[in-house]
Scaffold this active site. Sequence first.
Site, short mmCIF file in Angstrom:
data_model
loop_
_atom_site.label_atom_id
_atom_site.label_comp_id
_atom_site.label_asym_id
_atom_site.label_seq_id
_atom_site.Cartn_x
_atom_site.Cartn_y
_atom_site.Cartn_z
N SER A 5 -51.71 1.20 32.85
CA SER A 5 -50.63 0.36 33.36
C SER A 5 -50.97 -0.11 34.77
O SER A 5 -51.26 0.72 35.64
CB SER A 5 -49.32 1.16 33.40
OG SER A 5 -48.41 0.50 34.25
N HIS A 30 -51.64 -2.52 30.00
CA HIS A 30 -50.18 -2.36 29.88
C HIS A 30 -49.49 -3.04 31.06
O HIS A 30 -49.78 -2.74 32.23
CB HIS A 30 -49.85 -0.86 29.83
CG HIS A 30 -48.42 -0.55 29.56
ND1 HIS A 30 -47.88 -0.55 28.29
CD2 HIS A 30 -47.40 -0.23 30.40
CE1 HIS A 30 -46.59 -0.23 28.35
NE2 HIS A 30 -46.27 -0.02 29.63
N ASP A 32 -45.95 -3.88 32.91
CA ASP A 32 -44.56 -3.44 33.03
C ASP A 32 -43.71 -4.51 33.71
O ASP A 32 -43.79 -4.70 34.92
CB ASP A 32 -44.50 -2.14 33.83
CG ASP A 32 -45.02 -0.97 33.02
OD1 ASP A 32 -44.49 -0.73 31.92
OD2 ASP A 32 -45.97 -0.30 33.49
N MET A 34 -40.17 -5.71 34.90
CA MET A 34 -38.86 -5.11 35.25
C MET A 34 -37.99 -6.13 35.96
O MET A 34 -38.49 -6.90 36.79
CB MET A 34 -39.06 -3.90 36.16
CG MET A 34 -40.01 -2.87 35.60
SD MET A 34 -40.02 -1.39 36.62
CE MET A 34 -41.40 -0.50 35.89
N HIS A 63 -44.59 -4.73 28.21
CA HIS A 63 -43.43 -3.83 28.07
C HIS A 63 -42.28 -4.44 28.86
O HIS A 63 -42.30 -4.42 30.10
CB HIS A 63 -43.85 -2.45 28.60
CG HIS A 63 -42.76 -1.42 28.61
ND1 HIS A 63 -42.88 -0.22 29.29
CD2 HIS A 63 -41.54 -1.39 28.02
CE1 HIS A 63 -41.79 0.49 29.12
NE2 HIS A 63 -40.94 -0.20 28.36
N MET A 65 -38.89 -4.40 30.35
CA MET A 65 -37.74 -3.59 30.78
C MET A 65 -36.74 -4.55 31.42
O MET A 65 -36.52 -4.54 32.64
CB MET A 65 -38.21 -2.49 31.75
CG MET A 65 -38.94 -1.37 31.03
SD MET A 65 -40.00 -0.42 32.13
CE MET A 65 -41.44 -1.46 32.15
N MET A 134 -40.43 6.37 25.63
CA MET A 134 -40.44 6.55 27.10
C MET A 134 -40.35 8.04 27.38
O MET A 134 -39.39 8.70 26.95
CB MET A 134 -39.26 5.83 27.75
CG MET A 134 -39.41 4.33 27.90
SD MET A 134 -40.95 3.74 28.64
CE MET A 134 -40.93 4.56 30.24
N ASP A 172 -45.24 6.54 27.10
CA ASP A 172 -45.32 5.90 28.41
C ASP A 172 -44.52 6.69 29.44
O ASP A 172 -43.30 6.86 29.32
CB ASP A 172 -44.73 4.48 28.27
CG ASP A 172 -44.88 3.64 29.53
OD1 ASP A 172 -45.50 4.11 30.49
OD2 ASP A 172 -44.35 2.51 29.53
C1 DX5 Z 1 -42.43 3.12 33.82
C2 DX5 Z 1 -43.42 2.20 33.17
C3 DX5 Z 1 -44.73 2.84 32.93
C4 DX5 Z 1 -45.41 3.31 34.17
C5 DX5 Z 1 -46.05 4.59 33.82
O1 DX5 Z 1 -41.19 2.53 33.82
O2 DX5 Z 1 -42.95 1.73 31.92
O3 DX5 Z 1 -45.60 2.03 32.16
O4 DX5 Z 1 -46.40 2.44 34.68
O5 DX5 Z 1 -46.53 5.12 34.96
P1 DX5 Z 1 -47.14 6.56 35.08
O6 DX5 Z 1 -48.30 6.63 34.11
O7 DX5 Z 1 -47.56 6.57 36.51
O8 DX5 Z 1 -46.06 7.53 34.76
ZN ZN Z 2 -44.51 0.73 30.55
#
Ligand code: DX5
Ligand code: ZN
Length: 215
Positions: A5, A30, A32, A34, A63, A65, A134, A172
Amino acid sequence: MIAPSILSANFLELKKDIELINNSNADYIHLDVMDGVFVPNITFGVPIIKQIKTIAQKPLDTHLMIIQPERYIEEFADAGSKVITVHYEACIHLHRTIQQIKKTGALAGVSINPHTPVSVLENILCELDLVLIMSVNPGFGGQTFIPFSFDKIRQLKEIKEKNKYSFLIEVDGGVTLENAAELYKAGVDILVAGNTVFSNPDPLKTINEIREKMF
Ligand code: DX5
Ligand code: ZN
């Protein structure tokens, strides 16, 4: 499989970190996304992903969110996402949103938060290409893995085998060199890792070390 990620990457040198993933044994990148509403953090969106796509040599695992992801599915697909994962908790008409993702040609994923039981997906599993468990509350990298996620993964794996479903199981949040082997044994197909990869002085070596845990 491994999906680093870029949430924990150095955004001032994002190109360098994307190229690092290109040259690694990782399987996906990956991403993320948000919105500051569904999760208490804001990251990046379509314009950045479009730019990442121009140099990425690994498929993009996006992903989302964000609330009401159905408003942006086509844009994230056009930006080059191979997988688009939406949150069960963010979709009122989840079945419709899954069909919308599939129509773009992207693989359709659904994610569930730590408090959401696997059972809520029962009727939709036959439609899915990927289920993302998650294992932290989404929003930030570098959090601690929530142990009961193991039960959810095992439960999902059992349902998958019993019904001969084909979806991939992705986990994740809080994935480390310490829990990777057990996660693989529990049934995970794709490990997402942000902090573990990018906080290490040698991310390439770390990706290889995670991979070695998956046998
Ligand atoms: C968290 C994200 C993850 C995040 C994971 O909300 O969806 O993808 O990057 O990070 P680590 O591997 O640092 O827990
Ligand atoms: Zn993620």
